[in-house]
Design a protein around this motif. Structure first.
Motif, mmCIF file in Angstrom:
data_model
loop_
_atom_site.group_PDB
_atom_site.id
_atom_site.type_symbol
_atom_site.label_atom_id
_atom_site.label_comp_id
_atom_site.label_asym_id
_atom_site.label_seq_id
_atom_site.Cartn_x
_atom_site.Cartn_y
_atom_site.Cartn_z
ATOM 1 N N UNK A 1 18.763 -12.495 18.868
ATOM 2 C CA UNK A 1 20.116 -12.726 19.381
ATOM 3 C C UNK A 1 20.776 -11.369 19.619
ATOM 4 N N UNK A 2 21.242 -11.153 20.843
ATOM 5 C CA UNK A 2 21.823 -9.864 21.203
ATOM 6 C C UNK A 2 23.198 -10.097 21.823
ATOM 7 N N UNK A 3 24.166 -9.325 21.382
ATOM 8 C CA UNK A 3 25.493 -9.334 21.978
ATOM 9 C C UNK A 3 25.695 -8.073 22.792
ATOM 10 N N UNK A 4 26.345 -8.219 23.934
ATOM 11 C CA UNK A 4 26.638 -7.069 24.784
ATOM 12 C C UNK A 4 28.140 -7.003 24.999
ATOM 13 N N UNK A 5 28.718 -5.849 24.745
ATOM 14 C CA UNK A 5 30.133 -5.611 24.990
ATOM 15 C C UNK A 5 30.265 -4.935 26.348
ATOM 16 N N UNK A 6 30.850 -5.644 27.312
ATOM 17 C CA UNK A 6 31.013 -5.075 28.641
ATOM 18 C C UNK A 6 30.348 -5.916 29.705
ATOM 19 N N UNK A 7 31.086 -6.207 30.771
ATOM 20 C CA UNK A 7 30.599 -7.107 31.825
ATOM 21 C C UNK A 7 30.372 -6.392 33.154
ATOM 22 N N UNK A 8 30.351 -5.067 33.138
ATOM 23 C CA UNK A 8 30.093 -4.317 34.355
ATOM 24 C C UNK A 8 28.619 -4.301 34.705
ATOM 25 N N UNK A 9 28.259 -3.424 35.623
ATOM 26 C CA UNK A 9 26.871 -3.356 36.096
ATOM 27 C C UNK A 9 25.896 -3.076 34.959
ATOM 28 N N UNK A 10 26.263 -2.168 34.051
ATOM 29 C CA UNK A 10 25.357 -1.835 32.949
ATOM 30 C C UNK A 10 25.161 -3.034 32.033
ATOM 31 N N UNK A 11 26.263 -3.658 31.611
ATOM 32 C CA UNK A 11 26.149 -4.816 30.732
ATOM 33 C C UNK A 11 25.368 -5.953 31.361
ATOM 34 N N UNK A 12 25.646 -6.247 32.618
ATOM 35 C CA UNK A 12 24.960 -7.356 33.285
ATOM 36 C C UNK A 12 23.478 -7.054 33.506
ATOM 37 N N UNK A 13 23.158 -5.816 33.878
ATOM 38 C CA UNK A 13 21.746 -5.472 34.109
ATOM 39 C C UNK A 13 20.950 -5.524 32.815
ATOM 40 N N UNK A 14 21.490 -4.938 31.756
ATOM 41 C CA UNK A 14 20.804 -5.006 30.459
ATOM 42 C C UNK A 14 20.680 -6.442 29.990
ATOM 43 N N UNK A 15 21.756 -7.215 30.158
ATOM 44 C CA UNK A 15 21.731 -8.610 29.733
ATOM 45 C C UNK A 15 20.667 -9.417 30.462
ATOM 46 N N UNK A 16 20.570 -9.239 31.765
ATOM 47 C CA UNK A 16 19.578 -9.984 32.541
ATOM 48 C C UNK A 16 18.160 -9.618 32.122
ATOM 49 N N UNK A 17 17.923 -8.335 31.866
ATOM 50 C CA UNK A 17 16.594 -7.916 31.422
ATOM 51 C C UNK A 17 16.268 -8.513 30.056
ATOM 52 N N UNK A 18 17.230 -8.502 29.154
ATOM 53 C CA UNK A 18 17.002 -9.046 27.813
ATOM 54 C C UNK A 18 16.738 -10.544 27.858
#
Length: 218
Positions: free
Chosen positions: A2-19
């Motif tokens: 389970x991973x939480x990401x703080x931030x919805x910009x390009x970096x957050x969304x790209x990392x989130x999609x990969x995860x």
């Protein structure tokens, strides 16, 4: 995981999609409930992807990623709640970039402090690890965009936390031998100060598909 990401910009969304693609359950956190960017991202990425607040993302994650801008990172973790981050690894990928009205880049803080250190001071029960801030987000999740051997850098106080981050970077395609541990979180100063040079390189090449290759005599 389970991973939480703080931030919805390009970096957050790209990392989130990969995860998510790697099989992790991810909550993409924003300042307010119902954030449109986070909601659209969750809709695109399937049942393992959820949108939430900073606090919900922090509570969800066994590991949490700070993908906010450097100038708002401290306020983001305050909203996330130190209690939701206590005992966890916080992977900090941000840079303290400040642009003047004419586009000139400066850093704040710089030289005798860093965002990585500020986060560790603000979150004494959290294990902050600085990494991934010296490459473009596309290279973060796909190192083969840059041919040959090239490295990432890492800083943090906790050996176990750095091992956990190294394992996660391995899932992105970064073998452990290409992740250079530079020591304590104070090394984040140098990592963040690399960014003005990185920006010059991007202007020189006209793109961001490059990285640093460190070679030694032994």
């Amino acid at each position: 995981m389970r991973i939480g990401i703080l931030g919805t910009g390009t970096v957050g969304q790209t990392l989130g999609s990969k995860l998510v693609a790697l099989g992790h359950e991810v909550v993409l956190g924003s300042r307010s409930k119902g954030n449109a960017a986070a909601g659209d991202w969750a809709d695109r990425n399937g049942p393992r992807a959820q949108a939430g607040t900073f606090a919900e993302a922090a509570a969800h994650g066994e590991l949490v990623v700070n993908a906010t801008g450097g100038t708002v990172a401290l306020s983001a973790v305050e909203l996330a709640g130190p209690e939701n981050l206590a005992g966890k690894v916080l992977l900090d990928v941000c840079n303290p970039l400040v642009f003047s009205p004419t586009g000139e880049l400066t850093l704040d803080p710089v030289n005798d402090d860093s965002i990585g250190e500020q986060l560790q001071r603000a979150l004494p029960q959290t294990r902050v690890v600085k990494a991934l801030n010296t490459v473009n987000v596309a290279v973060m999740v796909d190192p083969d965009r840059v041919p040959g051997e090239h490295q990432l850098f890492m800083a943090g106080e906790d050996t176990e936390a750095k091992a956990q981050v190294t394992a996660l970077l391995g899932e992105f395609g970064w073998p452990a031998g290409r992740v250079l541990d530079l020591g304590g979180i104070d090394a984040a100063r140098g990592l963040e100060m690399m960014m003005p040079f990185w920006m010059r390189l991007m202007r020189h090449y006209g793109h961001a598909d490059f990285n640093y290759s460190i070679r030694t005599a032994n």
